[in-house]
Design an enzyme around this catalytic site. Structure first.
Site, mmCIF file in Angstrom:
data_model
loop_
_atom_site.group_PDB
_atom_site.id
_atom_site.type_symbol
_atom_site.label_atom_id
_atom_site.label_comp_id
_atom_site.label_asym_id
_atom_site.label_seq_id
_atom_site.Cartn_x
_atom_site.Cartn_y
_atom_site.Cartn_z
ATOM 1 N N LEU A 1 0.815 -1.096 0.033
ATOM 2 C CA LEU A 1 -0.125 0.007 0.141
ATOM 3 C C LEU A 1 1.005 1.044 0.011
ATOM 4 O O LEU A 1 1.879 1.247 0.780
ATOM 5 C CB LEU A 1 -0.881 0.245 1.089
ATOM 6 C CG LEU A 1 -1.953 -0.936 1.203
ATOM 7 C CD1 LEU A 1 -2.717 -0.749 2.777
ATOM 8 C CD2 LEU A 1 -3.042 -0.776 0.236
ATOM 9 N N ASP A 2 0.767 2.206 -0.966
ATOM 10 C CA ASP A 2 1.434 3.284 -0.989
ATOM 11 C C ASP A 2 1.406 4.317 0.381
ATOM 12 O O ASP A 2 0.568 4.174 1.143
ATOM 13 C CB ASP A 2 1.427 4.065 -2.320
ATOM 14 C CG ASP A 2 0.282 4.819 -2.388
ATOM 15 O OD1 ASP A 2 -0.701 5.152 -1.349
ATOM 16 O OD2 ASP A 2 -0.472 4.894 -3.480
ATOM 17 N N LYS A 3 2.490 5.136 0.605
ATOM 18 C CA LYS A 3 2.544 6.036 1.790
ATOM 19 C C LYS A 3 1.322 6.584 2.202
ATOM 20 O O LYS A 3 0.802 6.533 3.139
ATOM 21 C CB LYS A 3 3.536 7.065 1.538
ATOM 22 C CG LYS A 3 3.743 7.856 2.624
ATOM 23 C CD LYS A 3 4.631 8.947 2.331
ATOM 24 C CE LYS A 3 4.992 9.981 3.418
ATOM 25 N NZ LYS A 3 5.872 10.912 3.478
ATOM 26 N N SER B 1 -1.871 5.604 1.425
ATOM 27 C CA SER B 1 -3.009 4.684 1.453
ATOM 28 C C SER B 1 -2.990 3.962 2.837
ATOM 29 O O SER B 1 -2.007 3.723 3.647
ATOM 30 C CB SER B 1 -3.013 3.533 0.382
ATOM 31 O OG SER B 1 -2.803 4.364 -1.024
#
Length: 265
Positions: free
Chosen positions: A126-128, A130
């Protein structure tokens, strides 16, 4: 990472064994099944001369072993099967999904400080910006199967966007939009709620493209304000608190394993 294909013999020059039955697997798969590392990492270790069978160094990744009696060592240390661990984290916003960040930013492993996470790896990312459900395991084969695009494991996200959603938008997200030469589409989309200037959508994906939802909205000139993953397959985030971690129960693991059974041997 080195290109291991250049260091292996051409297929025509290599001895090909029939597919074995029982517990016989290739050495890279054996290391993966034991939870030591991924198959790709295992191939690198073998080619580097760091893996031994019964005390003899093996440098051919195509070597077959019997998991019921093989004595495998890496760098002189015996490799034994680890107890399988399956965890879920409610990832807070602002953490990067990596073990060590060169920029010194906080990582998801900060939430696992009270646990022995030496061999635990996140299943996907999950990106930063999210949030939500993120799995960790030392079962590398299981993790790879969940990430395999051919398994089409469903993932559901709750997404806040900076505009109001109409039927045309929902239809477009399901039909597919183009971004950087890729056609990106959602399996299903429905409106959850809306305010005066923004909407919350529930978006289901069954393929794992990098930053897929953000890119889909960006292609339609819409900003993503929040993105929360709420389920993977039948596994729901539920009421797990932000930053909290819990172990999956046996039933939850089996439910996920059934979804990827064709990719696990």
């Amino acid at each position: 990472m080195k290109d291991i294909r250049k260091r292996q013999k051409p297929a025509a020059q290599r001895k090909v064994e029939p597919t074995p039955g029982g517990k016989r697997v290739t050495l890279p798969r054996a290391l993966s099944k034991l939870g030591y590392c991924s198959r790709t990492q295992a191939e690198e270790l073998i080619l580097a001369g760091r893996v031994a069978l019964a005390g003899r160094v093996v440098t051919d990744p195509a070597t077959w072993v019997d998991l019921s009696n093989a004595v495998i060592a890496v760098d002189g240390k015996a490799v034994a099967a680890e107890e399988r661990v399956y965890l879920m984290l409610n990832k807070p916003r602002g953490l990067v999904t990596t073990r060590h960040d060169p920029e010194g930013r906080p990582t998801v492993y900060d939430c696992l400080k009270q646990l022995d996470h030496a061999h635990l790896s996140p299943v996907g990312r999950l990106d930063k910006a999210s949030e939500g459900l993120l799995l960790f395991t030392n079962d590398t084969e299981f993790a790879q199967a969940l990430l395999d695009p051919e398994t089409h494991v469903s993932k559901i996200y709750h997404v806040q966007m900076d505009s109001l959603a109409d039927d045309a938008l929902l239809d477009a997200l399901q039909a597919g939009v183009h971004h950087d030469g890729e056609l990106l589409r959602a399996k299903s989309v429905r409106k959850l709620r809306e305010g005066d200037k923004n909407s919350w959508l529930e978006i289901e994906l069954d393929e794992g493209r990098n930053r897929q939802i953000r890119r889909m909205l960006e292609a339609m000139n819409i900003a993503c304000l929040r993105l929360v993953r709420v389920s993977i397959g039948n596994l729901a985030l539920g009421d797990l608190e932000k930053g909290a971690v819990r172990a999956l129960d046996d039933g939850e693991v089996e439910d996920l394993r059934r979804l990827v059974a064709s990719r696990i041997t």
